[in-house]
Design an enzyme around this catalytic site. Structure first.
Site, PDB file in Angstrom:
ATOM      1  N   ASP A  46     -75.619 -32.675 -96.885  1.00 17.81           N
ATOM      2  CA  ASP A  46     -74.382 -33.285 -96.374  1.00 17.81           C
ATOM      3  C   ASP A  46     -73.470 -32.256 -95.708  1.00 17.81           C
ATOM      4  O   ASP A  46     -72.298 -32.520 -95.474  1.00 17.81           O
ATOM      5  CB  ASP A  46     -73.627 -33.991 -97.510  1.00 17.81           C
ATOM      6  CG  ASP A  46     -73.180 -33.022 -98.603  1.00 17.81           C
ATOM      7  OD1 ASP A  46     -73.574 -31.834 -98.527  1.00 17.81           O
ATOM      8  OD2 ASP A  46     -72.447 -33.451 -99.499  1.00 17.81           O
ATOM      9  N   ASP A 181     -50.510 -15.840 -66.446  1.00 13.94           N
ATOM     10  CA  ASP A 181     -49.324 -16.662 -66.682  1.00 13.94           C
ATOM     11  C   ASP A 181     -48.191 -15.765 -67.146  1.00 13.94           C
ATOM     12  O   ASP A 181     -48.393 -14.595 -67.487  1.00 13.94           O
ATOM     13  CB  ASP A 181     -49.589 -17.785 -67.703  1.00 13.94           C
ATOM     14  CG  ASP A 181     -50.191 -17.275 -68.994  1.00 13.94           C
ATOM     15  OD1 ASP A 181     -49.711 -16.241 -69.511  1.00 13.94           O
ATOM     16  OD2 ASP A 181     -51.144 -17.885 -69.495  1.00 13.94           O
ATOM     17  N   LYS A 204     -48.035 -20.351 -63.253  1.00 19.29           N
ATOM     18  CA  LYS A 204     -48.699 -21.658 -63.227  1.00 19.29           C
ATOM     19  C   LYS A 204     -47.808 -22.718 -63.850  1.00 19.29           C
ATOM     20  O   LYS A 204     -47.007 -22.444 -64.751  1.00 19.29           O
ATOM     21  CB  LYS A 204     -50.041 -21.611 -63.960  1.00 19.29           C
ATOM     22  CG  LYS A 204     -49.943 -21.331 -65.459  1.00 19.29           C
ATOM     23  CD  LYS A 204     -51.313 -21.244 -66.096  1.00 19.29           C
ATOM     24  CE  LYS A 204     -51.217 -20.931 -67.593  1.00 19.29           C
ATOM     25  NZ  LYS A 204     -52.520 -20.750 -68.227  1.00 19.29           N
ATOM     26  N   ASP A 230     -56.470 -11.385 -70.089  1.00 21.00           N
ATOM     27  CA  ASP A 230     -55.953 -12.414 -70.994  1.00 21.00           C
ATOM     28  C   ASP A 230     -56.673 -12.277 -72.325  1.00 21.00           C
ATOM     29  O   ASP A 230     -57.667 -11.547 -72.443  1.00 21.00           O
ATOM     30  CB  ASP A 230     -56.153 -13.802 -70.395  1.00 21.00           C
ATOM     31  CG  ASP A 230     -55.127 -14.820 -70.904  1.00 21.00           C
ATOM     32  OD1 ASP A 230     -54.338 -14.464 -71.795  1.00 21.00           O
ATOM     33  OD2 ASP A 230     -55.119 -15.959 -70.410  1.00 21.00           O
TER      34      ASP A 230
END
Length: 340
Positions: A46, A181, A204, A230
């Site tokens: 499971d 950004d 942006k 980034d």
């Protein structure tokens, strides 16, 4: 309590190649065979996670190497359950080495009735018995304050600086570092200072999450080899669009240096068709076969840096010394020229 003669490493299933590489690097430093602790991390039918450790860890200084990357929930639970197994086996100290810290993008409430999941994960880690966290390039520096335990946040930028100086030798005057950004300006500025390059920004505007409506280049990139920096690349939509905007603004080449290559969904296809000449990522997240086979994606290793950080923590010496490019030069001597 026995005297710990070597650090002990154990790994979940999130990034076994990185864990093995870290163990091999520590073995080189110590002049001894430092392997991963023999254990099994399996699942019942499971998908319930089960951990069994086959070695004695009583009183040992344990380091669990486990990024919480995709599947984030499974890998996070593996980390917590391994920690619980260590705690119940009387380990001396438990340090979580989390090269990529999942849920870091949920570090604040952007709208009403939303969670701060990064804080919740920090609480779970502390409750599981982990006493110290070693990570790299947290999405937001303030996440360190979510923990009531020591957090060592390494940076990929010193390694990126070595890589850039090595691969762009003789071309450094043409380099322009670009933040994709406004929020990433501090990260981009830090790398720009390391390599002595100017800085530009791509501003942006988003209409909704995942979609970029408009991009504007702040700064003159004409005739420059642009390097976008980034911390995370997920679907690569913003990154590829930024590369196009920079080329339209007069850049001669566009490269990107990203700390964590999440690269989910259409990311690899987008990058392979992008105007970007190269995307450089670290191995903080195990690369898929598609990522490894993409010609314009290159992976730089973090094992030398993490291995040294683990040894410094184990010895009780400075980890912040690894923030300096000069400190990392000898560690990465086999990959990069010492005098780039």
């Amino acid at each position: 309590m026995p005297i710990t003669t070597e650090p002990k490493l154990i790994s979940g299933n999130a990034n076994r190649p990185l864990a093995t590489a870290i163990a091999r690097r520590i073995s080189m430093h110590r002049g001894a065979n430092i392997g991963l602790v023999d254990a099994r991390v399996e699942r019942f039918n499971d998908q319930e996670i089960f951990v069994e450790v086959y070695e004695n860890v009583r009183g040992e200084d344990m380091f669990i190497i486990q990024p919480t990357s995709n599947p984030a929930n499974d890998n996070l639970m593996e980390l917590l359950i391994i920690s619980d197994a260590m705690r119940r086996s009387s380990a001396g100290r438990i340090t979580a080495v989390i090269p990529y810290f999942g849920y870091a993008r949920q570090d604040r409430r952007t709208k009403a009735r939303t969670p701060i999941s990064a804080k919740l994960v920090a609480n779970l880690i502390a409750e599981a018995g982990i006493e110290r966290v070693l990570t790299m390039d947290l999405h937001a520096a303030q996440i360190q304050g979510f923990f009531d335990l020591p957090v060592d946040n390494l940076y990929a930028s010193p390694v990126f600086a070595l890589d850039i100086k090595h691969h762009f030798k003789g071309q450094m005057e043409d380099i322009m570092v670009v933040s994709p950004d406004v929020g990433g300006v501090a990260r981009a500025r830090e790398l720009a200072q390391r390599i002595g390059a100017p800085l530009s920004i791509v501003d942006k505007r988003r209409e909704k999450p995942g979609e970029v409506a408009e991009m504007t280049v702040i700064g003159n990139v004409s005739g420059k080899k642009c390097i976008i920096v980034d911390d995370i690349c997920d679907t690569a939509g913003t990154l590829c669009k930024a590369a196009e905007v920079l080329m339209e603004a007069g850049a001669t080449e566009v490269h990107a240096y990203i700390s964590h290559g999440v690269l989910s969904g259409p990311a690899v296809e987008r990058i392979s068709k992008s105007v970007m000449k190269n995307l450089v990522i670290t191995d903080s997240i195990e690369a898929t076969e598609a990522v490894r086979n993409t010609p314009n994606i290159r992976i730089v290793p973090t094992a030398p840096m993490f291995a040294q950080a683990i040894l410094n923590i184990w010895h009780g010496t400075s980890v912040s010394s690894l923030f300096d490019t000069e400190t990392l030069m000898p560690i990465y001597e086999g990959l990069y020229s010492v005098n780039p």
